[in-house]
Design a protein around this motif. Sequence first.
Motif, mmCIF file in Angstrom:
data_model
loop_
_atom_site.group_PDB
_atom_site.id
_atom_site.type_symbol
_atom_site.label_atom_id
_atom_site.label_comp_id
_atom_site.label_asym_id
_atom_site.label_seq_id
_atom_site.Cartn_x
_atom_site.Cartn_y
_atom_site.Cartn_z
ATOM 1 N N ASP A 10 0.851 -1.187 0.000
ATOM 2 C CA ASP A 10 0.000 0.000 0.000
ATOM 3 C C ASP A 10 0.891 1.244 0.000
ATOM 4 O OD1 ASP A 10 -1.978 1.902 0.367
ATOM 5 O OD2 ASP A 10 -2.710 1.086 2.264
ATOM 6 N N ILE A 11 0.645 2.162 -0.921
ATOM 7 C CA ILE A 11 1.417 3.415 -0.958
ATOM 8 C C ILE A 11 0.528 4.633 -0.705
ATOM 9 C CG2 ILE A 11 3.256 2.516 -2.433
ATOM 10 C CD1 ILE A 11 1.833 3.964 -4.797
ATOM 11 N N ALA A 12 -0.741 4.408 -0.410
ATOM 12 C CA ALA A 12 -1.672 5.515 -0.221
ATOM 13 C C ALA A 12 -1.880 5.909 1.234
ATOM 14 C CB ALA A 12 -3.024 5.160 -0.845
ATOM 15 N N ASN A 13 -1.538 5.053 2.177
ATOM 16 C CA ASN A 13 -1.901 5.264 3.581
ATOM 17 C C ASN A 13 -0.701 5.397 4.502
ATOM 18 O OD1 ASN A 13 -4.831 5.182 3.305
ATOM 19 N ND2 ASN A 13 -4.461 3.109 2.569
ATOM 20 N N GLY A 14 0.267 6.168 4.048
ATOM 21 C CA GLY A 14 1.471 6.417 4.821
ATOM 22 C C GLY A 14 2.664 6.476 3.899
ATOM 23 N N LEU A 15 3.765 6.909 4.445
ATOM 24 C CA LEU A 15 4.987 7.110 3.676
ATOM 25 C C LEU A 15 5.632 5.779 3.290
ATOM 26 C CD1 LEU A 15 6.736 9.466 2.694
ATOM 27 C CD2 LEU A 15 8.022 9.290 4.806
ATOM 28 N N GLY A 16 5.987 5.643 2.030
ATOM 29 C CA GLY A 16 6.665 4.441 1.551
ATOM 30 C C GLY A 16 5.699 3.317 1.232
ATOM 31 N N VAL A 17 6.260 2.123 1.127
ATOM 32 C CA VAL A 17 5.469 0.927 0.842
ATOM 33 C C VAL A 17 5.079 0.300 2.177
ATOM 34 C CG1 VAL A 17 5.429 -1.302 -0.344
ATOM 35 C CG2 VAL A 17 6.766 0.595 -1.295
ATOM 36 N N ARG A 18 3.790 0.016 2.343
ATOM 37 C CA ARG A 18 3.285 -0.362 3.649
ATOM 38 C C ARG A 18 2.370 -1.582 3.582
ATOM 39 N NH1 ARG A 18 4.823 3.426 6.403
ATOM 40 N NH2 ARG A 18 3.640 2.931 8.251
ATOM 41 N N VAL A 19 2.126 -2.138 4.727
ATOM 42 C CA VAL A 19 1.073 -3.121 4.926
ATOM 43 C C VAL A 19 -0.012 -2.379 5.710
ATOM 44 C CG1 VAL A 19 0.446 -5.283 6.066
ATOM 45 C CG2 VAL A 19 2.679 -5.060 4.947
ATOM 46 N N SER A 20 -1.245 -2.451 5.230
ATOM 47 C CA SER A 20 -2.345 -1.736 5.890
ATOM 48 C C SER A 20 -3.404 -2.710 6.377
ATOM 49 C CB SER A 20 -2.972 -0.723 4.927
ATOM 50 O OG SER A 20 -2.060 0.303 4.645
ATOM 51 N N LEU A 21 -3.837 -2.486 7.601
ATOM 52 C CA LEU A 21 -4.885 -3.277 8.231
ATOM 53 C C LEU A 21 -6.085 -2.372 8.473
ATOM 54 C CD1 LEU A 21 -5.975 -5.806 9.756
ATOM 55 C CD2 LEU A 21 -4.814 -4.907 11.800
ATOM 56 N N PHE A 22 -7.212 -2.731 7.869
ATOM 57 C CA PHE A 22 -8.453 -1.983 8.035
ATOM 58 C C PHE A 22 -9.309 -2.722 9.056
ATOM 59 C CE2 PHE A 22 -6.750 -0.702 4.040
ATOM 60 C CZ PHE A 22 -7.204 0.592 3.801
ATOM 61 N N VAL A 23 -9.345 -2.211 10.289
ATOM 62 C CA VAL A 23 -10.108 -2.863 11.351
ATOM 63 C C VAL A 23 -11.584 -2.516 11.214
ATOM 64 C CG1 VAL A 23 -8.133 -2.837 12.910
ATOM 65 C CG2 VAL A 23 -9.838 -1.019 13.063
ATOM 66 N N SER A 24 -12.435 -3.327 11.813
ATOM 67 C CA SER A 24 -13.878 -3.095 11.790
ATOM 68 C C SER A 24 -14.330 -2.459 13.090
ATOM 69 C CB SER A 24 -14.619 -4.408 11.559
ATOM 70 O OG SER A 24 -14.313 -4.913 10.283
ATOM 71 N N GLY A 25 -15.376 -1.656 12.971
ATOM 72 C CA GLY A 25 -15.970 -1.007 14.127
ATOM 73 C C GLY A 25 -15.641 0.465 14.180
ATOM 74 N N CYS A 26 -16.679 1.286 14.081
ATOM 75 C CA CYS A 26 -16.485 2.733 14.166
ATOM 76 C C CYS A 26 -17.804 3.368 14.580
ATOM 77 C CB CYS A 26 -16.021 3.308 12.826
ATOM 78 S SG CYS A 26 -15.696 5.082 12.896
ATOM 79 N N THR A 27 -17.734 4.282 15.531
ATOM 80 C CA THR A 27 -18.929 4.983 15.990
ATOM 81 C C THR A 27 -19.006 6.407 15.451
ATOM 82 O OG1 THR A 27 -17.793 5.638 18.017
ATOM 83 C CG2 THR A 27 -19.090 3.606 18.103
ATOM 84 N N HIS A 28 -18.020 6.841 14.665
ATOM 85 C CA HIS A 28 -18.032 8.214 14.139
ATOM 86 C C HIS A 28 -19.067 8.400 13.031
ATOM 87 C CE1 HIS A 28 -14.478 9.200 16.420
ATOM 88 N NE2 HIS A 28 -13.797 8.230 15.835
ATOM 89 N N HIS A 29 -19.146 7.428 12.122
ATOM 90 C CA HIS A 29 -20.087 7.483 10.998
ATOM 91 C C HIS A 29 -19.982 8.796 10.228
ATOM 92 C CE1 HIS A 29 -22.837 4.270 13.055
ATOM 93 N NE2 HIS A 29 -21.575 3.897 12.977
ATOM 94 N N CYS A 30 -18.763 9.139 9.809
ATOM 95 C CA CYS A 30 -18.516 10.387 9.088
ATOM 96 C C CYS A 30 -19.267 10.420 7.763
ATOM 97 C CB CYS A 30 -17.022 10.566 8.804
ATOM 98 S SG CYS A 30 -15.992 10.604 10.277
ATOM 99 N N LYS A 31 -19.910 11.532 7.486
ATOM 100 C CA LYS A 31 -20.575 11.749 6.202
ATOM 101 C C LYS A 31 -19.513 11.674 5.107
ATOM 102 C CE LYS A 31 -22.953 15.392 3.679
ATOM 103 N NZ LYS A 31 -23.299 16.829 3.738
ATOM 104 N N GLY A 32 -19.759 10.840 4.088
ATOM 105 C CA GLY A 32 -18.807 10.709 2.985
ATOM 106 C C GLY A 32 -17.675 9.738 3.264
ATOM 107 N N CYS A 33 -17.776 8.957 4.315
ATOM 108 C CA CYS A 33 -16.743 7.968 4.649
ATOM 109 C C CYS A 33 -16.474 7.066 3.451
ATOM 110 C CB CYS A 33 -17.207 7.124 5.832
ATOM 111 S SG CYS A 33 -16.112 5.753 6.273
#
Length: 178
Positions: A10-33
């Motif tokens: 992944d190169i979109a979610n931090g500097l350099g080449v990365r491994v990204s973990l998308f965890v489940s669960g969020c109470t913010h519910h941002c408009k346009g998430c």
Amino acid sequence: MYYGEIKNYDIANGLGVRVSLFVSGCTHHCKGCFNPQTWDFNYGKPFTRETADKLLEMLSPDYIDGLSLLGGEPMEPDNQRALLPFLKEVRSRFPKKNIWCYTGYLLDEELLKPSRARCEVTDEMLSCIDVLVDGEFVEEKKNISLNFRGSENQRLIDLPLTLSTGEIHLINRLYNLR
């Protein structure tokens, strides 16, 4: 804890080449998430020992710069409790790799002070993170030209420097961490 996705290279979610973990669960519910399916705490697959081992294997090549935690919301208390042992293992095995964490919670108002996000492991979890991208996504402040964040209210925080000085230190220039 559940997770919705793992991204290798992944190169979109931090500097350099990365491994990204998308965890489940969020109470913010941002408009346009961009990831509303991860609002559900039971979305995706359970985070197991096998999942952790898979992530550690993905992190092992020299060209991988680090780990990014996204969501959902990594700083939901139940997610913090599940992530902390894994982050400690990442730190131990890969001391030169950096860890980024994206959170809708504000560091100085919600993670360092009493709030629904703060729990018994928050301080230790924060001590494992190099860059904290904080603040909810605000659709009216969306700006696609920003580095590693979606809206102008979000901050890229040098977390070790911030924690050691007691003052928020923003990252205004991107550089190699650790």
